[in-house]
Design an enzyme around this catalytic site. Structure first.
Site, PDB file in Angstrom:
ATOM      1  N   HIS A  79      -2.376  30.906  26.099  1.00 13.79           N
ATOM      2  CA  HIS A  79      -1.214  30.079  26.395  1.00 13.79           C
ATOM      3  C   HIS A  79      -0.725  29.490  25.078  1.00 13.79           C
ATOM      4  O   HIS A  79      -1.296  28.531  24.560  1.00 13.79           O
ATOM      5  CB  HIS A  79      -1.586  28.996  27.399  1.00 13.79           C
ATOM      6  CG  HIS A  79      -2.072  29.542  28.715  1.00 13.79           C
ATOM      7  ND1 HIS A  79      -3.384  29.907  28.921  1.00 13.79           N
ATOM      8  CD2 HIS A  79      -1.408  29.823  29.858  1.00 13.79           C
ATOM      9  CE1 HIS A  79      -3.527  30.365  30.149  1.00 13.79           C
ATOM     10  NE2 HIS A  79      -2.338  30.325  30.743  1.00 13.79           N
ATOM     11  N   ASP A 121      -5.269  35.103  37.387  1.00 11.32           N
ATOM     12  CA  ASP A 121      -4.152  34.523  36.648  1.00 11.32           C
ATOM     13  C   ASP A 121      -4.529  33.137  36.112  1.00 11.32           C
ATOM     14  O   ASP A 121      -5.692  32.724  36.157  1.00 11.32           O
ATOM     15  CB  ASP A 121      -2.890  34.487  37.510  1.00 11.32           C
ATOM     16  CG  ASP A 121      -2.979  33.497  38.673  1.00 11.32           C
ATOM     17  OD1 ASP A 121      -3.937  32.695  38.733  1.00 11.32           O
ATOM     18  OD2 ASP A 121      -2.079  33.524  39.536  1.00 11.32           O
ATOM     19  N   SER A 122      -3.544  32.420  35.608  1.00  8.41           N
ATOM     20  CA  SER A 122      -3.795  31.124  34.979  1.00  8.41           C
ATOM     21  C   SER A 122      -4.333  30.080  35.944  1.00  8.41           C
ATOM     22  O   SER A 122      -4.882  29.059  35.520  1.00  8.41           O
ATOM     23  CB  SER A 122      -2.506  30.599  34.323  1.00  8.41           C
ATOM     24  OG  SER A 122      -2.059  31.489  33.320  1.00  8.41           O
TER      25      SER A 122
END
Length: 208
Positions: A79, A121-122
């Site tokens: 990120h 995923d995140s």
């Protein structure tokens, strides 16, 4: 009381999570077996011609029918910007997952690729992705080391974006390859209304 607990399990938040996970896994399984079904004898009729769609059809059919198998293992999500330290700490960077695909190498050492894999995923939710990629490579040096770049297009689905309705996606792709093993990555730019910043996503591939 046992019946009430069972009903709560199947109708409450836990039950919804189980049904969602089962649906995603079923879709992912379908994506993963698509190359196998195609290579097992499915007939694809591509329109003759030199236009983009005809050429793309022939490339995809060639990979599906005559390509070699690949194994994929994910991965890491970086990120980059637009995220605070607290947000980075809360988001999942260990995008573990895996899948399979096929590739065809042309006379110049460049590849057409079909792939499908699932990763976390995140928000630690399963995210499937499948599609076609075209990667151009440099001439190998040092016994088989080469770098490549290109693009891929396909479909993905996320819980936090339209509740797993498939979404089209097209992104750049980069690769560092040594013989049959590759580290690959893509850059996912920030989309207004979804997330906070840009992401770099990495995975590995082994060519059989």
């Amino acid at each position: 009381m046992q019946m009430h607990r069972s009903e709560a399990t199947t109708t409450g938040p836990a039950g919804r999570r189980l049904r969602t996970a089962a649906w995603v896994c079923a879709c992912a399984f379908g994506l993963l077996v698509t190359p196998l079904q195609a290579s097992a004898g499915a007939v694809v009729s591509c329109t003759p011609g030199d236009d983009v769609l005809s050429d793309a059809c022939r490339r995809v059919d060639r990979v599906a029918q005559h390509g070699s198998w690949d194994l994929y293992l994910t991965g890491y999500a970086w990120h980059i910007d637009g995220y605070s330290a607290e947000q980075r700490h809360a988001l999942n960077a260990k995008s573990w997952g895996g899948g399979a695909g096929k590739h065809w190498t042309d006379a110049n050492g460049n590849e057409d690729i079909l792939f499908a894999f699932v990763f976390l995923d995140s928000h630690v939710r399963p995210e499937p992705i499948a599609g076609y990629a075209r990667v151009w490579f440099t001439s190998p040096v040092m016994g088989g080391l080469s770098v490549g770049g290109g693009w891929f297009a396909g479909f993905t689905a996320r819980k936090d974006v339209l509740s797993y309705i498939p979404l089209p996606i097209a992104l750049p792709i980069a690769s560092v390859r040594y013989r049959n093993a590759s580290v690959m990555g893509t850059f996912i730019p920030h989309v207004p209304g979804s997330g906070h910043g840009d992401i770099a996503f990495f995975w590995t591939r082994y060519e059989f």
